[in-house]
Structure formats: C-alpha cells, structure tokens
Motif scaffolding. Structure first.
Motif, PDB file in Angstrom:
ATOM      1  N   UNK A  17      56.333  31.699  50.061  1.00 43.97           N
ATOM      2  CA  UNK A  17      56.574  30.382  49.471  1.00 43.97           C
ATOM      3  C   UNK A  17      56.634  29.293  50.533  1.00 43.97           C
ATOM      4  N   UNK A  18      56.221  29.623  51.749  1.00 41.70           N
ATOM      5  CA  UNK A  18      56.297  28.659  52.850  1.00 41.70           C
ATOM      6  C   UNK A  18      55.005  28.668  53.652  1.00 41.70           C
ATOM      7  N   UNK A  19      54.785  27.573  54.325  1.00 40.54           N
ATOM      8  CA  UNK A  19      53.701  27.499  55.308  1.00 40.54           C
ATOM      9  C   UNK A  19      54.376  27.509  56.670  1.00 40.54           C
ATOM     10  N   UNK A  20      54.045  28.509  57.474  1.00 38.97           N
ATOM     11  CA  UNK A  20      54.668  28.643  58.785  1.00 38.97           C
ATOM     12  C   UNK A  20      53.636  28.306  59.853  1.00 38.97           C
ATOM     13  N   UNK A  21      53.881  27.211  60.559  1.00 36.06           N
ATOM     14  CA  UNK A  21      53.040  26.808  61.687  1.00 36.06           C
ATOM     15  C   UNK A  21      53.789  27.184  62.957  1.00 36.06           C
ATOM     16  N   UNK A  22      53.186  28.072  63.746  1.00 34.86           N
ATOM     17  CA  UNK A  22      53.847  28.557  64.961  1.00 34.86           C
ATOM     18  C   UNK A  22      52.934  28.311  66.152  1.00 34.86           C
TER      19      UNK A  22
END
Length: 147
Positions: free
Chosen positions: A50-55
């Motif tokens: 349910x999230x967009x993770x930009x790493x």
C-alpha cells in the motif's frame, strides 16, 4: 453519514550536530547504512503493497521516502555533517503516527532506537513514541546484533 477525520501526528527526529564529532557520526552512519542496505520492503514499511518506497543509498547520503495515499515518511541522512543546511538541529527522520500513536514505518523506529543506543543525547525526538513500537524495535535490532 458522518465520519471523523483521521487524526495523525508527526514523529520527528532531529540530529544535534554540534554535540557529535564527525568521526563519531561516521561510525553510526555506516552502521545505519549497512542496516538499511539489507532490508526488504516489508521491513521498511508495514503493508508495503500500500506504499511506494523510494530508496536511494549513495556514498554520501541515504534518502528514503515511504509514500502512502495521504502521508509520507522520510529518512534523510548525510555522511558529512556539513551537508545539513540546518546546522543546529536538522530533521533527519519524519514518521507519521496513527490515532493510537503507532508508526507504520518500522525503519523509522529502528533508526531512532539505534541512534538513542549509539549516540544518546545527540538527537532530539519530537512527538509520541508508542511503547510497543519501541520494544519491538529493540527486539529486532538485538536479534540482528545492531544494539
């Protein structure tokens, strides 16, 4: 139909760079970098689907954004203390807690516990930390040998 608005609160961690040497910061920065590099998405955020993770993990900085439908949590770490624009208390971690005070980003809690363990008195916490989040984080970090 009446629905109550969602009550969210910010949890902030500010670094106090004037209370730490660059050499000491280098040590904790490397520990955090190693920890973050080996995490899977479900270890960074609860419900990663349910999230967009930009790493972005580079030589001199770590930027992580966990974007959800109406919140964003952030990790903003620089290896060189001089890189922070705010020289007195830069914001380095920003999490959002729900109405019960719980974080949905375990990474944020882990980094807070790690810094409180390795560099006590060198960071300032603003906001509420749920005791269960704190204890779960201590358990995770102890099992992995980070504290």
């Amino acid at each position: 139909m009446h629905t109550d608005p969602l009550e969210l609160e910010a949890l902030e961690l500010h670094l106090l760079p004037n209370k730490i040497t660059q050499a000491h910061w280098n040590n904790i920065y490397q520990v955090m970098k190693e920890y973050i590099e080996h995490l899977h998405e479900d270890q960074i955020a609860s419900y990663p689907e349910k999230a967009i993770i930009d790493r972005k993990i580079c030589t001199g900085h770590i930027h992580i954004h966990i974007k959800r439908s109406f919140t964003t949590d952030a990790v903003l770490l620089y290896s060189d203390l001089c890189s922070y624009i705010n020289k007195t208390s830069p914001l380095i971690l920003l999490g959002v807690t729900n109405e019960y005070g719980k974080l949905s980003t375990p990474l944020i809690m882990d980094l807070i516990v790690m810094m409180q363990s390795h560099i006590p008195g060198k960071v300032l916490i603003k906001g509420y930390i749920h005791p269960q989040d704190w204890l779960k984080s201590i358990d995770r970090l102890q099992k992995q040998g980070y504290i």
